[in-house]
Design a protein around this motif. Structure first.
Motif, PDB file in Angstrom:
ATOM      1  N   LYS A 126      32.928  68.355  32.681  1.00 33.29           N
ATOM      2  CA  LYS A 126      34.139  67.564  32.900  1.00 33.29           C
ATOM      3  C   LYS A 126      35.365  68.465  32.750  1.00 33.29           C
ATOM      4  O   LYS A 126      35.356  69.433  31.988  1.00 33.29           O
ATOM      5  N   GLU A 127      36.407  68.138  33.474  1.00 31.59           N
ATOM      6  CA  GLU A 127      37.619  68.966  33.463  1.00 31.59           C
ATOM      7  C   GLU A 127      38.194  69.115  32.056  1.00 31.59           C
ATOM      8  O   GLU A 127      38.723  70.169  31.692  1.00 31.59           O
ATOM      9  N   ASP A 128      38.085  68.064  31.237  1.00 31.30           N
ATOM     10  CA  ASP A 128      38.643  68.114  29.884  1.00 31.30           C
ATOM     11  C   ASP A 128      37.617  68.526  28.836  1.00 31.30           C
ATOM     12  O   ASP A 128      37.867  68.412  27.625  1.00 31.30           O
ATOM     13  N   SER A 129      36.469  69.031  29.254  1.00 33.87           N
ATOM     14  CA  SER A 129      35.425  69.439  28.316  1.00 33.87           C
ATOM     15  C   SER A 129      35.869  70.657  27.504  1.00 33.87           C
ATOM     16  O   SER A 129      36.537  71.558  28.030  1.00 33.87           O
ATOM     17  N   PRO A 130      35.497  70.714  26.235  1.00 34.45           N
ATOM     18  CA  PRO A 130      35.811  71.900  25.422  1.00 34.45           C
ATOM     19  C   PRO A 130      34.963  73.115  25.818  1.00 34.45           C
ATOM     20  O   PRO A 130      35.235  74.230  25.366  1.00 34.45           O
ATOM     21  N   ILE A 131      33.967  72.894  26.658  1.00 32.48           N
ATOM     22  CA  ILE A 131      33.096  73.983  27.117  1.00 32.48           C
ATOM     23  C   ILE A 131      33.868  74.807  28.154  1.00 32.48           C
ATOM     24  O   ILE A 131      34.227  74.308  29.219  1.00 32.48           O
ATOM     25  N   LYS A 132      34.116  76.069  27.832  1.00 36.40           N
ATOM     26  CA  LYS A 132      34.914  76.919  28.721  1.00 36.40           C
ATOM     27  C   LYS A 132      34.102  78.030  29.379  1.00 36.40           C
ATOM     28  O   LYS A 132      34.565  78.648  30.334  1.00 36.40           O
ATOM     29  N   SER A 133      32.890  78.270  28.860  1.00 38.27           N
ATOM     30  CA  SER A 133      32.072  79.357  29.393  1.00 38.27           C
ATOM     31  C   SER A 133      30.601  79.025  29.206  1.00 38.27           C
ATOM     32  O   SER A 133      30.245  78.079  28.494  1.00 38.27           O
ATOM     33  N   ILE A 134      29.750  79.811  29.831  1.00 41.70           N
ATOM     34  CA  ILE A 134      28.298  79.621  29.669  1.00 41.70           C
ATOM     35  C   ILE A 134      27.909  79.782  28.196  1.00 41.70           C
ATOM     36  O   ILE A 134      27.056  79.048  27.688  1.00 41.70           O
ATOM     37  N   ALA A 135      28.549  80.700  27.490  1.00 41.44           N
ATOM     38  CA  ALA A 135      28.233  80.918  26.081  1.00 41.44           C
ATOM     39  C   ALA A 135      28.467  79.654  25.251  1.00 41.44           C
ATOM     40  O   ALA A 135      27.788  79.419  24.245  1.00 41.44           O
ATOM     41  N   ASP A 136      29.412  78.823  25.699  1.00 40.16           N
ATOM     42  CA  ASP A 136      29.725  77.591  24.972  1.00 40.16           C
ATOM     43  C   ASP A 136      28.654  76.509  25.147  1.00 40.16           C
ATOM     44  O   ASP A 136      28.746  75.444  24.522  1.00 40.16           O
ATOM     45  N   LEU A 137      27.653  76.767  25.988  1.00 42.46           N
ATOM     46  CA  LEU A 137      26.593  75.775  26.204  1.00 42.46           C
ATOM     47  C   LEU A 137      25.587  75.740  25.054  1.00 42.46           C
ATOM     48  O   LEU A 137      24.742  74.839  24.987  1.00 42.46           O
ATOM     49  N   ARG A 138      25.674  76.704  24.155  1.00 41.14           N
ATOM     50  CA  ARG A 138      24.742  76.727  23.023  1.00 41.14           C
ATOM     51  C   ARG A 138      24.797  75.384  22.267  1.00 41.14           C
ATOM     52  O   ARG A 138      25.862  74.910  21.875  1.00 41.14           O
ATOM     53  N   GLY A 139      23.621  74.799  22.086  1.00 40.84           N
ATOM     54  CA  GLY A 139      23.530  73.546  21.349  1.00 40.84           C
ATOM     55  C   GLY A 139      23.915  72.315  22.143  1.00 40.84           C
ATOM     56  O   GLY A 139      23.832  71.186  21.646  1.00 40.84           O
ATOM     57  N   LYS A 140      24.298  72.489  23.407  1.00 42.93           N
ATOM     58  CA  LYS A 140      24.743  71.353  24.228  1.00 42.93           C
ATOM     59  C   LYS A 140      23.579  70.752  25.031  1.00 42.93           C
ATOM     60  O   LYS A 140      22.560  71.393  25.252  1.00 42.93           O
ATOM     61  N   ARG A 141      23.779  69.511  25.465  1.00 40.15           N
ATOM     62  CA  ARG A 141      22.768  68.802  26.258  1.00 40.15           C
ATOM     63  C   ARG A 141      23.079  68.998  27.741  1.00 40.15           C
ATOM     64  O   ARG A 141      24.170  68.645  28.204  1.00 40.15           O
ATOM     65  N   ILE A 142      22.110  69.546  28.480  1.00 42.45           N
ATOM     66  CA  ILE A 142      22.330  69.892  29.889  1.00 42.45           C
ATOM     67  C   ILE A 142      21.318  69.170  30.768  1.00 42.45           C
ATOM     68  O   ILE A 142      20.107  69.209  30.511  1.00 42.45           O
ATOM     69  N   GLY A 143      21.819  68.545  31.807  1.00 41.60           N
ATOM     70  CA  GLY A 143      20.957  67.810  32.725  1.00 41.60           C
ATOM     71  C   GLY A 143      20.685  68.594  34.002  1.00 41.60           C
ATOM     72  O   GLY A 143      21.585  69.248  34.542  1.00 41.60           O
ATOM     73  N   PHE A 144      19.450  68.526  34.481  1.00 39.01           N
ATOM     74  CA  PHE A 144      19.068  69.192  35.739  1.00 39.01           C
ATOM     75  C   PHE A 144      17.686  68.693  36.145  1.00 39.01           C
ATOM     76  O   PHE A 144      16.954  68.110  35.334  1.00 39.01           O
TER      77      PHE A 144
END
Length: 318
Positions: free
Chosen positions: A125-143
């Motif tokens: 999302k545009e307002d997500s605190p995730i700014k880089s791939i490194a920030d995906l650590r611990g996050k839930r990712i759908g695919f």
């Protein structure tokens, strides 16, 4: 007497040929007169051919009928191809055949689309605190499991010193992934066109990474090996039609979008954006053009997603 002698000789001849006839493959006795084509919503060129009834017209002189079978994603499509439920598969991401090969599927690669690396991406999302791939650590990712998006995520994480173990994975088909993304049930979504173009135009999102320098995203068309051997004439017509259609889509983007928009339930601008990122250059599959397949296979093996090592380049080519 002569008639009895001729009858006896005929019977002996038939008896001698009986064992040979019994060993002949089924397709040698009667070639299939129907081609069952499996496809996904994102199977652009096949969708155009289906909508225009092009293959029905071109295969009619061969006495061949066409039936169409839609699947939610590439993996169940190739599973259906493997068990004989369909004969030809529309384009699937480069990752999908590897899982089928691991399962011992008898598949023949009949064509390949040239790379389209920007036609899939990791979005937040545009307002997500995730700014880089490194920030995906611990996050839930759908695919979608085994999709090109799956490998894109693996490659992007690896480049940034992470692995699938560092994130929470959610296997979701495109429609479910979009729904989960919109209600914030997942933090990031890895998806391909036209779904990618749709979420970019309809929601406020940011692209963290696409396939550039990560995954070339070549899509493959396949046939069951028995069908390819039984009806090479039909396969040739299909491949030629795909090549012609690919050229038409790129040369007539507005007309192609107008045709596809109502079928996909999207506006024409979204379809044009999606099609602009796909090469649609359908070409023959040659040994030198499938080198990345082994890299993908090894990545899935290292991630514990394949039951055994796969020689991804040792495949039948049409």
């Amino acid at each position: 007497m002569k008639t009895k002698h001729n009858l006896r000789r005929t019977l002996l001849t038939l008896l001698a040929l009986a064992p040979l006839a019994a060993t002949l493959p089924a397709h040698a006795q009667k070639a299939p007169d129907t081609v069952r084509i499996g496809y996904q919503k994102s199977s652009t060129l096949i969708t155009v051919l289906k909508t225009r009834a092009t293959l029905e017209q071109k295969l009619a002189p061969l006495g061949v009928k066409v039936t169409w079978h839609e699947f939610a994603s590439g993996l169940p499509l190739l599973e259906a191809l493997n068990v004989g439920a369909v004969d030809v598969s529309a384009d699937v991401a480069d990752t999908v055949p590897i899982f089928a090969q691991a399962a011992g599927a008898q598949l023949t690669f009949i064509a390949q689309e040239a790379p389209s690396p920007t036609a899939q991406a990791i979005v937040v999302k545009e307002d997500s605190p995730i700014k880089s791939i490194a920030d995906l650590r611990g996050k839930r990712i759908g695919f979608a499991k085994a999709a090109g998006a799956h490998y894109l995520l693996i490659a992007a994480l690896e480049k940034n010193g992470l692995s699938l173990k560092d994130v929470t994975q959610a296997y979701l088909a495109p429609a479910d992934g979009r729904a989960a993304f919109e209600r914030n049930a997942i933090d990031a979504w890895v998806i391909w066109d036209p779904f990618l173009a749709a979420v970019q135009r309809q929601s406020k999102v940011r692209v963290l990474a696409d396939g550039t320098d990560l995954a070339s995203y070549q899509r493959y068309y396949l046939a069951s090996t028995p069908f390819a051997k039984a009806r090479p004439d039909v396969v040739k017509v299909i491949v030629n039609s795909l090549q012609e259609t690919g050229k038409w889509v790129k040369q007539s983007p507005q007309d192609a979008a107008a045709l596809l928009a109502p079928v996909w339930g999207l506006d024409t601008a979204t379809v044009e954006q999606a099609n602009a990122r796909r090469s649609y250059l359908v070409r023959s599959v040659v040994p030198g053009s499938i080198g990345e397949q082994q890299k993908i296979a090894d990545a899935f093996l290292d991630a514990g997603l394949l039951p055994k090592k796969v020689d991804a380049t040792n495949v039948p080519l049409f």
